[in-house]
Scaffold this active site. Sequence first.
Site, PDB file in Angstrom:
ATOM      1  N   ASP A 184       0.810  -1.221   0.000  1.00 17.57           N
ATOM      2  CA  ASP A 184       0.000   0.000   0.000  1.00 17.57           C
ATOM      3  C   ASP A 184       0.844   1.273   0.000  1.00 17.57           C
ATOM      4  O   ASP A 184       0.385   2.338   0.403  1.00 17.57           O
ATOM      5  CB  ASP A 184      -0.963  -0.008   1.186  1.00 17.57           C
ATOM      6  CG  ASP A 184      -0.236  -0.124   2.504  1.00 17.57           C
ATOM      7  OD1 ASP A 184       1.005  -0.298   2.481  1.00 17.57           O
ATOM      8  OD2 ASP A 184      -0.890  -0.039   3.558  1.00 17.57           O
TER       9      ASP A 184
ATOM     10  N   HIS B 250      23.171  -0.598 -19.094  1.00 17.83           N
ATOM     11  CA  HIS B 250      22.193  -0.112 -18.114  1.00 17.83           C
ATOM     12  C   HIS B 250      22.501  -0.639 -16.716  1.00 17.83           C
ATOM     13  O   HIS B 250      21.630  -1.136 -16.011  1.00 17.83           O
ATOM     14  CB  HIS B 250      20.770  -0.491 -18.543  1.00 17.83           C
ATOM     15  CG  HIS B 250      20.275   0.364 -19.665  1.00 17.83           C
ATOM     16  ND1 HIS B 250      19.139   0.067 -20.392  1.00 17.83           N
ATOM     17  CD2 HIS B 250      20.755   1.505 -20.208  1.00 17.83           C
ATOM     18  CE1 HIS B 250      18.959   0.991 -21.323  1.00 17.83           C
ATOM     19  NE2 HIS B 250      19.936   1.869 -21.231  1.00 17.83           N
TER      20      HIS B 250
ATOM     21  N   ASP C 247      26.766   8.016 -15.209  1.00 18.40           N
ATOM     22  CA  ASP C 247      25.726   8.566 -16.076  1.00 18.40           C
ATOM     23  C   ASP C 247      24.600   8.989 -15.143  1.00 18.40           C
ATOM     24  O   ASP C 247      23.826   8.139 -14.674  1.00 18.40           O
ATOM     25  CB  ASP C 247      25.265   7.498 -17.080  1.00 18.40           C
ATOM     26  CG  ASP C 247      24.270   8.052 -18.098  1.00 18.40           C
ATOM     27  OD1 ASP C 247      23.752   9.159 -17.880  1.00 18.40           O
ATOM     28  OD2 ASP C 247      24.014   7.364 -19.100  1.00 18.40           O
TER      29      ASP C 247
ATOM     30  N   ASP D  85      21.010  14.942 -18.745  1.00 20.14           N
ATOM     31  CA  ASP D  85      21.510  13.574 -18.988  1.00 20.14           C
ATOM     32  C   ASP D  85      23.001  13.664 -19.304  1.00 20.14           C
ATOM     33  O   ASP D  85      23.374  13.984 -20.436  1.00 20.14           O
ATOM     34  CB  ASP D  85      20.723  12.963 -20.163  1.00 20.14           C
ATOM     35  CG  ASP D  85      21.119  11.516 -20.433  1.00 20.14           C
ATOM     36  OD1 ASP D  85      21.897  10.946 -19.646  1.00 20.14           O
ATOM     37  OD2 ASP D  85      20.641  10.964 -21.446  1.00 20.14           O
TER      38      ASP D  85
ATOM     39  N   HIS E 126      25.513   1.479 -29.202  1.00 16.78           N
ATOM     40  CA  HIS E 126      24.318   2.325 -29.038  1.00 16.78           C
ATOM     41  C   HIS E 126      24.339   3.550 -29.948  1.00 16.78           C
ATOM     42  O   HIS E 126      25.288   3.776 -30.690  1.00 16.78           O
ATOM     43  CB  HIS E 126      24.152   2.742 -27.560  1.00 16.78           C
ATOM     44  CG  HIS E 126      25.331   3.481 -27.000  1.00 16.78           C
ATOM     45  ND1 HIS E 126      25.669   4.747 -27.386  1.00 16.78           N
ATOM     46  CD2 HIS E 126      26.233   3.117 -26.056  1.00 16.78           C
ATOM     47  CE1 HIS E 126      26.718   5.157 -26.701  1.00 16.78           C
ATOM     48  NE2 HIS E 126      27.101   4.166 -25.892  1.00 16.78           N
TER      49      HIS E 126
ATOM     50  N   HIS F 180      20.057  11.291 -28.309  1.00 18.75           N
ATOM     51  CA  HIS F 180      18.593  11.272 -28.382  1.00 18.75           C
ATOM     52  C   HIS F 180      18.057  12.633 -27.984  1.00 18.75           C
ATOM     53  O   HIS F 180      18.760  13.425 -27.347  1.00 18.75           O
ATOM     54  CB  HIS F 180      18.041  10.190 -27.440  1.00 18.75           C
ATOM     55  CG  HIS F 180      18.637  10.259 -26.049  1.00 18.75           C
ATOM     56  ND1 HIS F 180      18.169  11.116 -25.086  1.00 18.75           N
ATOM     57  CD2 HIS F 180      19.694   9.629 -25.485  1.00 18.75           C
ATOM     58  CE1 HIS F 180      18.900  10.980 -23.983  1.00 18.75           C
ATOM     59  NE2 HIS F 180      19.835  10.090 -24.205  1.00 18.75           N
TER      60      HIS F 180
ATOM     61  N   HIS G 284      14.701  10.525 -22.468  1.00 20.12           N
ATOM     62  CA  HIS G 284      14.657  10.176 -23.891  1.00 20.12           C
ATOM     63  C   HIS G 284      13.367  10.806 -24.379  1.00 20.12           C
ATOM     64  O   HIS G 284      12.304  10.172 -24.358  1.00 20.12           O
ATOM     65  CB  HIS G 284      14.625   8.659 -24.100  1.00 20.12           C
ATOM     66  CG  HIS G 284      15.841   7.968 -23.572  1.00 20.12           C
ATOM     67  ND1 HIS G 284      15.874   6.646 -23.239  1.00 20.12           N
ATOM     68  CD2 HIS G 284      17.095   8.435 -23.304  1.00 20.12           C
ATOM     69  CE1 HIS G 284      17.088   6.324 -22.791  1.00 20.12           C
ATOM     70  NE2 HIS G 284      17.838   7.399 -22.820  1.00 20.12           N
TER      71      HIS G 284
ATOM     72  N   GLU H  81      26.633  11.291 -27.072  1.00 19.73           N
ATOM     73  CA  GLU H  81      27.193  10.378 -26.083  1.00 19.73           C
ATOM     74  C   GLU H  81      27.919   9.165 -26.689  1.00 19.73           C
ATOM     75  O   GLU H  81      27.482   8.031 -26.529  1.00 19.73           O
ATOM     76  CB  GLU H  81      26.093   9.903 -25.135  1.00 19.73           C
ATOM     77  CG  GLU H  81      24.808   9.412 -25.807  1.00 19.73           C
ATOM     78  CD  GLU H  81      23.755   8.994 -24.781  1.00 19.73           C
ATOM     79  OE1 GLU H  81      24.061   8.147 -23.936  1.00 19.73           O
ATOM     80  OE2 GLU H  81      22.631   9.527 -24.846  1.00 19.73           O
TER      81      GLU H  81
ATOM     82  N   TYR I  64      33.151   0.211 -25.114  1.00 18.22           N
ATOM     83  CA  TYR I  64      32.937  -0.744 -24.014  1.00 18.22           C
ATOM     84  C   TYR I  64      33.713  -2.024 -24.307  1.00 18.22           C
ATOM     85  O   TYR I  64      33.395  -2.743 -25.259  1.00 18.22           O
ATOM     86  CB  TYR I  64      31.431  -1.028 -23.870  1.00 18.22           C
ATOM     87  CG  TYR I  64      30.634   0.265 -23.832  1.00 18.22           C
ATOM     88  CD1 TYR I  64      30.454   0.965 -22.634  1.00 18.22           C
ATOM     89  CD2 TYR I  64      30.134   0.821 -25.009  1.00 18.22           C
ATOM     90  CE1 TYR I  64      29.776   2.171 -22.616  1.00 18.22           C
ATOM     91  CE2 TYR I  64      29.453   2.033 -24.995  1.00 18.22           C
ATOM     92  CZ  TYR I  64      29.280   2.700 -23.800  1.00 18.22           C
ATOM     93  OH  TYR I  64      28.625   3.897 -23.787  1.00 18.22           O
TER      94      TYR I  64
ATOM     95  N   ARG J  18      32.124   6.391 -21.586  1.00 15.19           N
ATOM     96  CA  ARG J  18      31.142   7.184 -22.340  1.00 15.19           C
ATOM     97  C   ARG J  18      31.296   8.625 -21.885  1.00 15.19           C
ATOM     98  O   ARG J  18      31.542   8.874 -20.691  1.00 15.19           O
ATOM     99  CB  ARG J  18      29.711   6.673 -22.096  1.00 15.19           C
ATOM    100  CG  ARG J  18      28.647   7.495 -22.805  1.00 15.19           C
ATOM    101  CD  ARG J  18      27.269   6.815 -22.893  1.00 15.19           C
ATOM    102  NE  ARG J  18      26.631   6.585 -21.607  1.00 15.19           N
ATOM    103  CZ  ARG J  18      26.530   5.414 -21.017  1.00 15.19           C
ATOM    104  NH1 ARG J  18      27.028   4.336 -21.587  1.00 15.19           N
ATOM    105  NH2 ARG J  18      25.932   5.280 -19.832  1.00 15.19           N
TER     106      ARG J  18
ATOM    107  N   GLU K 289      29.082  12.126 -22.288  1.00 15.42           N
ATOM    108  CA  GLU K 289      27.763  12.571 -22.773  1.00 15.42           C
ATOM    109  C   GLU K 289      27.492  14.023 -22.402  1.00 15.42           C
ATOM    110  O   GLU K 289      27.599  14.410 -21.237  1.00 15.42           O
ATOM    111  CB  GLU K 289      26.674  11.681 -22.149  1.00 15.42           C
ATOM    112  CG  GLU K 289      25.259  12.111 -22.492  1.00 15.42           C
ATOM    113  CD  GLU K 289      24.209  11.128 -21.979  1.00 15.42           C
ATOM    114  OE1 GLU K 289      24.447  10.471 -20.954  1.00 15.42           O
ATOM    115  OE2 GLU K 289      23.138  11.036 -22.611  1.00 15.42           O
TER     116      GLU K 289
HETATM  117  N1  GLY Z   1      21.037   8.042 -19.268  1.00 17.32           N
HETATM  118  C1  GLY Z   1      20.429   7.387 -20.343  1.00 17.32           C
HETATM  119  C2  GLY Z   1      21.052   7.736 -21.605  1.00 17.32           C
HETATM  120  O1  GLY Z   1      22.171   8.214 -21.635  1.00 17.32           O
HETATM  121  O2  GLY Z   1      20.468   7.642 -22.638  1.00 17.32           O
HETATM  122 MN    MN Z   2      22.959   9.260 -20.006  1.00 21.01          MN
HETATM  123 MN    MN Z   3      21.540   9.835 -22.942  1.00 26.18          MN
END
Ligand code: GLY
Ligand code: MN
Ligand code: MN
Length: 428
Positions: A37, A230, A247, A258, A337, A341, A348, A372, A376, A394, A396
């Site tokens: 709950d 992820h 990230d 982001d 990837h 975005h 996103h 970004e 890897y 990465r 970004e």
């Molecule tokens: N943090 C999610 C991405 O970089 O798309």
């Molecule tokens: Mn990110």
């Molecule tokens: Mn991102």
Amino acid sequence: MISQKEYIKRRERLAKSLQINSMTLLLSATQKTRSHDTEFPYRQNSNFYYLSGFKEDSAALLIVKTKESIKEYFFVAKKEPQMELWTGKRLGVEKAKEIFSFDDVFEFTQLQEKIAAFSVGIDSFYYDFEESEARLTSLKSELKSVECFYNVASIIGSLRLVKSVAEINIIKEAINITKKAHHRAMQVSSKLTYEYQLQAEIEYVFKKNGAYSDAYTSIVACGNGANTLHYISNDKALEKNSLILIDAGCEYNYYASDITRTIPVSGAFSDAQKELYELVLSVNKAIIKMIRPKVLRSKLQSKSEELLCQGMLELGILHGSFQELLDAKAHKKYYPHGIGHWMGLDVHDACPYKDKNGKEIPLKAGMVLTIEPGIYLDADDKSVPKKYRGIGIRIEDDILVTKEGYENLSEQIVKEIEDITRKSNSNL
Ligand code: GLY
Ligand code: MN
Ligand code: MN
């Protein structure tokens, strides 16, 4: 702050693209159960928020467009003192009438009866397929004359693509808070033992500076953890000689940031880490420089793949002829990837990448996107030179497209090796 005037303008723009004799329904987000709950903190549906600025649940927006008029009706929860004692004050119908400029405001419980009353002569019905499908089943019985159902989310997504000055200012504030968090992470990483401790430092800065929360679950991945795209468990020890991929971005006034930075736990990069880092950084910078109106995101993608493929060839991660590797997409194994975005109310941002005819939408002033690139290299991948195994990087940034080109909104968040090292060695 987004003004009431801006919300009105957004609804006018939406109404323009609706058919005559149509009804459009937007529902607020529902409360989501966390366990038994208790609920997750409530967060309004982005499309509903975009059109109303209203933060309560049990609310709806109904737009009825006929040849003669466009009418906007709003539905809010009833004021119930006993309920409000537990879960907080509600705005209520009367106040909503004063504050907003809807044609009429009703109680949320009246939604079904009002839909029935307004649906005479209506043949098109727009709603958010994802948010409202399950809840619409009971309402559909009221919509007997309707022949066509459309997803309003894709229309609103198009409206959300170009950000207003007010939206950009909020995004800038979100990034400003996120900057403080990343810089703090650089300053404290060598003093901490676990990834979650670093996550706590970052999210402390978010909250302390008035952010609602993280815009997505923070990734704090030390060493080989960075090779899980992820990775959110954030439960491993911080190993002294490793890099940490962070990230993390806050949500401020409903807008996301982001940002990814990859930093050494100790503050000092090893030679191998430096080589990989410099490659990713050079791609991050080269792609950002390409941004200006009319450029296609797919062009940014292909250029980033070319540059990373070339760089990995030079570092001995890939072997063979550049063109053959590129054609075979060999680099995809280590850069799996997208280059970035849209970003806005959602991290996103739920905006289209293609127009109605399936043609890619080119960049336009006012759009915000992430850049970004990453590499890897899994610890167990024997085809990678030993010195690079277990490294994931990465970098970004969040970029605003301007008339002249671009503005890197996260430029202030350090990313040069010497700046990161300097930051790491500076006091809190
Ligand atoms: N943090 C999610 C991405 O970089 O798309
Ligand atoms: Mn990110
Ligand atoms: Mn991102």
